[in-house]
Design a protein around this motif. Structure first.
Motif, PDB file in Angstrom:
ATOM      1  N   GLY A 179       0.804  -1.224   0.000  1.00  0.00           N
ATOM      2  CA  GLY A 179       0.000   0.000   0.000  1.00  0.00           C
ATOM      3  C   GLY A 179       0.836   1.273   0.000  1.00  0.00           C
ATOM      4  O   GLY A 179       2.030   1.257   0.296  1.00  0.00           O
ATOM      5  N   THR A 180       0.156   2.374  -0.328  1.00  0.00           N
ATOM      6  CA  THR A 180       0.824   3.665  -0.492  1.00  0.00           C
ATOM      7  C   THR A 180       1.433   4.173   0.805  1.00  0.00           C
ATOM      8  O   THR A 180       2.537   4.719   0.809  1.00  0.00           O
ATOM      9  CB  THR A 180      -0.213   4.708  -0.988  1.00  0.00           C
ATOM     10  OG1 THR A 180      -1.046   4.079  -1.941  1.00  0.00           O
ATOM     11  CG2 THR A 180       0.447   5.907  -1.611  1.00  0.00           C
ATOM     12  N   ARG A 181       0.706   3.983   1.886  1.00  0.00           N
ATOM     13  CA  ARG A 181       1.213   4.502   3.158  1.00  0.00           C
ATOM     14  C   ARG A 181       2.527   3.831   3.542  1.00  0.00           C
ATOM     15  O   ARG A 181       3.503   4.492   3.919  1.00  0.00           O
ATOM     16  CB  ARG A 181       0.170   4.290   4.262  1.00  0.00           C
ATOM     17  CG  ARG A 181       0.564   5.001   5.539  1.00  0.00           C
ATOM     18  CD  ARG A 181      -0.445   4.839   6.605  1.00  0.00           C
ATOM     19  NE  ARG A 181      -1.694   5.501   6.256  1.00  0.00           N
ATOM     20  CZ  ARG A 181      -2.696   5.688   7.105  1.00  0.00           C
ATOM     21  NH1 ARG A 181      -2.593   5.273   8.339  1.00  0.00           N
ATOM     22  NH2 ARG A 181      -3.803   6.285   6.739  1.00  0.00           N
ATOM     23  N   GLU A 182       2.577   2.511   3.415  1.00  0.00           N
ATOM     24  CA  GLU A 182       3.812   1.790   3.753  1.00  0.00           C
ATOM     25  C   GLU A 182       4.942   2.199   2.817  1.00  0.00           C
ATOM     26  O   GLU A 182       6.085   2.332   3.226  1.00  0.00           O
ATOM     27  CB  GLU A 182       3.574   0.276   3.648  1.00  0.00           C
ATOM     28  CG  GLU A 182       2.852  -0.289   4.852  1.00  0.00           C
ATOM     29  CD  GLU A 182       2.719  -1.807   4.803  1.00  0.00           C
ATOM     30  OE1 GLU A 182       1.798  -2.298   5.447  1.00  0.00           O
ATOM     31  OE2 GLU A 182       3.515  -2.480   4.116  1.00  0.00           O
ATOM     32  N   ALA A 183       4.576   2.424   1.544  1.00  0.00           N
ATOM     33  CA  ALA A 183       5.595   2.832   0.565  1.00  0.00           C
ATOM     34  C   ALA A 183       6.199   4.176   0.973  1.00  0.00           C
ATOM     35  O   ALA A 183       7.422   4.370   0.928  1.00  0.00           O
ATOM     36  CB  ALA A 183       4.978   2.931  -0.829  1.00  0.00           C
ATOM     37  N   MET A 184       5.352   5.109   1.416  1.00  0.00           N
ATOM     38  CA  MET A 184       5.838   6.426   1.841  1.00  0.00           C
ATOM     39  C   MET A 184       6.728   6.312   3.075  1.00  0.00           C
ATOM     40  O   MET A 184       7.738   7.000   3.202  1.00  0.00           O
ATOM     41  CB  MET A 184       4.657   7.364   2.148  1.00  0.00           C
ATOM     42  CG  MET A 184       4.012   7.980   0.917  1.00  0.00           C
ATOM     43  SD  MET A 184       5.194   8.590  -0.296  1.00  0.00           S
ATOM     44  CE  MET A 184       5.944   9.929   0.587  1.00  0.00           C
ATOM     45  N   THR A 185       6.337   5.411   3.991  1.00  0.00           N
ATOM     46  CA  THR A 185       7.139   5.226   5.212  1.00  0.00           C
ATOM     47  C   THR A 185       8.545   4.742   4.855  1.00  0.00           C
ATOM     48  O   THR A 185       9.543   5.259   5.367  1.00  0.00           O
ATOM     49  CB  THR A 185       6.447   4.194   6.148  1.00  0.00           C
ATOM     50  OG1 THR A 185       5.113   4.632   6.353  1.00  0.00           O
ATOM     51  CG2 THR A 185       7.162   4.063   7.474  1.00  0.00           C
ATOM     52  N   SER A 208       3.921   1.093  -4.476  1.00  0.00           N
ATOM     53  CA  SER A 208       2.965   0.775  -3.402  1.00  0.00           C
ATOM     54  C   SER A 208       2.852  -0.715  -3.110  1.00  0.00           C
ATOM     55  O   SER A 208       2.439  -1.091  -2.022  1.00  0.00           O
ATOM     56  CB  SER A 208       1.574   1.327  -3.686  1.00  0.00           C
ATOM     57  OG  SER A 208       1.478   1.895  -4.923  1.00  0.00           O
ATOM     58  N   HIS A 209       3.194  -1.541  -4.083  1.00  0.00           N
ATOM     59  CA  HIS A 209       3.192  -2.984  -3.802  1.00  0.00           C
ATOM     60  C   HIS A 209       4.488  -3.561  -4.349  1.00  0.00           C
ATOM     61  O   HIS A 209       4.625  -3.723  -5.559  1.00  0.00           O
ATOM     62  CB  HIS A 209       1.969  -3.679  -4.422  1.00  0.00           C
ATOM     63  CG  HIS A 209       0.700  -3.260  -3.748  1.00  0.00           C
ATOM     64  ND1 HIS A 209       0.262  -3.856  -2.586  1.00  0.00           N
ATOM     65  CD2 HIS A 209      -0.173  -2.271  -4.034  1.00  0.00           C
ATOM     66  CE1 HIS A 209      -0.842  -3.261  -2.202  1.00  0.00           C
ATOM     67  NE2 HIS A 209      -1.136  -2.301  -3.062  1.00  0.00           N
ATOM     68  N   CYS A 210       5.421  -3.805  -3.484  1.00  0.00           N
ATOM     69  CA  CYS A 210       6.720  -4.328  -3.941  1.00  0.00           C
ATOM     70  C   CYS A 210       7.471  -4.965  -2.771  1.00  0.00           C
ATOM     71  O   CYS A 210       7.023  -4.885  -1.619  1.00  0.00           O
ATOM     72  CB  CYS A 210       7.565  -3.207  -4.533  1.00  0.00           C
ATOM     73  SG  CYS A 210       8.122  -2.011  -3.324  1.00  0.00           S
TER      74      CYS A 210
END
Ligand SMILES: Nc1ncnc2c1ncn2[C@@H]1O[C@H](COP(=O)(O)OP(=O)(O)OP(=O)(O)O)[C@@H](O)[C@H]1O
Length: 305
Positions: A179-185, A208-210
């Motif tokens: 997700g986007t939030r985790e990616a930003m973190t 966002s998904h990786c």
């Protein structure tokens, strides 16, 4: 470890009931001050790294750095001699005692070569690279990644044995992003903890998904190899000119020509510095290449710079 500490008036400190004299300041990192101290009992020199922890998270990060040093006992990873936390005026400082390496960092060696108008012979590059890879392999095999590999974070012993240091950004190598939030973190964390001009492309714009894995270290390793060959990092100038490193790392690395190093070394560099992490080799493959280049080819031996 880390139970007692006092600072005495004559410039000595005590860690784990052992006294150390302050000798001089050594260096300043982005997160710390490093002093040279001498053990009163053993007469050995140590580097005392002091990290100011601004909050509980900072203290936890310093604690992790200590634990990472403890986790490895390897000829290419800097060991830990002691540590403690001191509390001063509501703030906490982590004091990490490390064996002192007199020759200093790989970067300081490269700077000296550049100042003399000299270069690093290919055989020497391969030897240092092999040691760095062995240290990385030990980390990767246990499921960890260094995340801030660069020439200032590699110390060189007198015989050129490299020691990976500054384990403050290390974490589990596999980071699954959902997700986007985790990616930003992850992206924000990388912006703080992974030096920009050695940072892997996938950490600039985290999808966002990786899955982020230990191949971020392989990219940085390529930048370190480039630094040994050309006495500056591949993106140092981009960064200094204020251009976008995030954009620059999307293009294939340019190898300055004419280049006096062998075709095989140039090819090795190009195969390591691949933007897509899926196409980047792992540390075992690189170790095999180095082995082939140093041992099996008599031509490589004679053609070496
Ligand atoms: N054991 C040591 N022996 C000799 N020099 C050392 C030692 N430890 C650290 N140094 C010197 O201090 C510098 C800073 O150390 P270190 O990288 O651990 O700090 P840092 O705050 O994490 O730095 P940064 O985040 O900027 O990389 C090193 O580049 C090196 O020059």
């Amino acid at each position: 470890m880390g139970q007692t500490l006092c600072i005495c008036s004559r410039g000595s400190i005590t860690i784990d009931n052992k006294r150390y004299y302050f000798i001089q300041k050594l260096d300043e990192g982005g997160f710390s001050y490093v002093d040279l101290v001498e053990g009163v009992q053993d007469g050995r020199f140590y580097a005392l790294k002091r990290i100011l922890c601004h909050d509980r998270e900072g203290r936890q990060e310093a604690q992790t750095e200590v634990e990472m040093h403890r986790l490895f006992s390897h000829p290419n990873i800097l060991g830990l001699a002691g540590h403690t936390f001191i509390e001063r005026g509501g703030k906490s400082e982590a004091w990490i005692l490390l064996p002192y390496v007199q020759k200093g960092s790989l970067w300081s060696v490269l700077e000296k070569l550049r100042d003399k108008g000299s270069f690093m012979p290919e055989r020497r590059i391969l030897k240092v690279l092999q040691g760095i890879c062995s240290g990385l392999k030990a980390m990767h095999d246990r499921g960890y990644a260094h995340r801030d590999l660069k020439p200032t974070n590699v110390l060189l012993e007198e015989d050129d044995r490299p020691l990976l240091m500054d384990l403050g950004s290390m974490n589990r190598s596999r980071m699954e992003v959902k997700g986007t939030r985790e990616a930003m973190t992850v992206q924000d964390w990388a912006a703080q903890r992974c030096t920009i001009s050695y940072r892997a492309p996938e950490l600039f714009n985290v999808e966002s998904h990786c899955v982020i894995d230990d191949r971020t270290d392989i990219w940085s390793l390529g930048c370190v190899l480039y630094s040994m060959m050309f006495l500056e990092g591949p993106y140092d100038m981009v960064f200094q000119k204020g251009d976008s490193v995030a954009l620059a790392v999307q293009n294939p690395v340019t190898i300055p020509q004419p280049c006096s190093y062998s075709e095989s070394l140039q090819n090795l560099l190009s195969s390591i510095m691949v933007s897509n992490p899926q196409e980047r080799p792992d540390v075992n493959w690189i170790l095999d290449q180095i082995q082939d280049m140093t041992c099996s080819s008599p031509n490589t031996q004679t053609n070496m710079v």
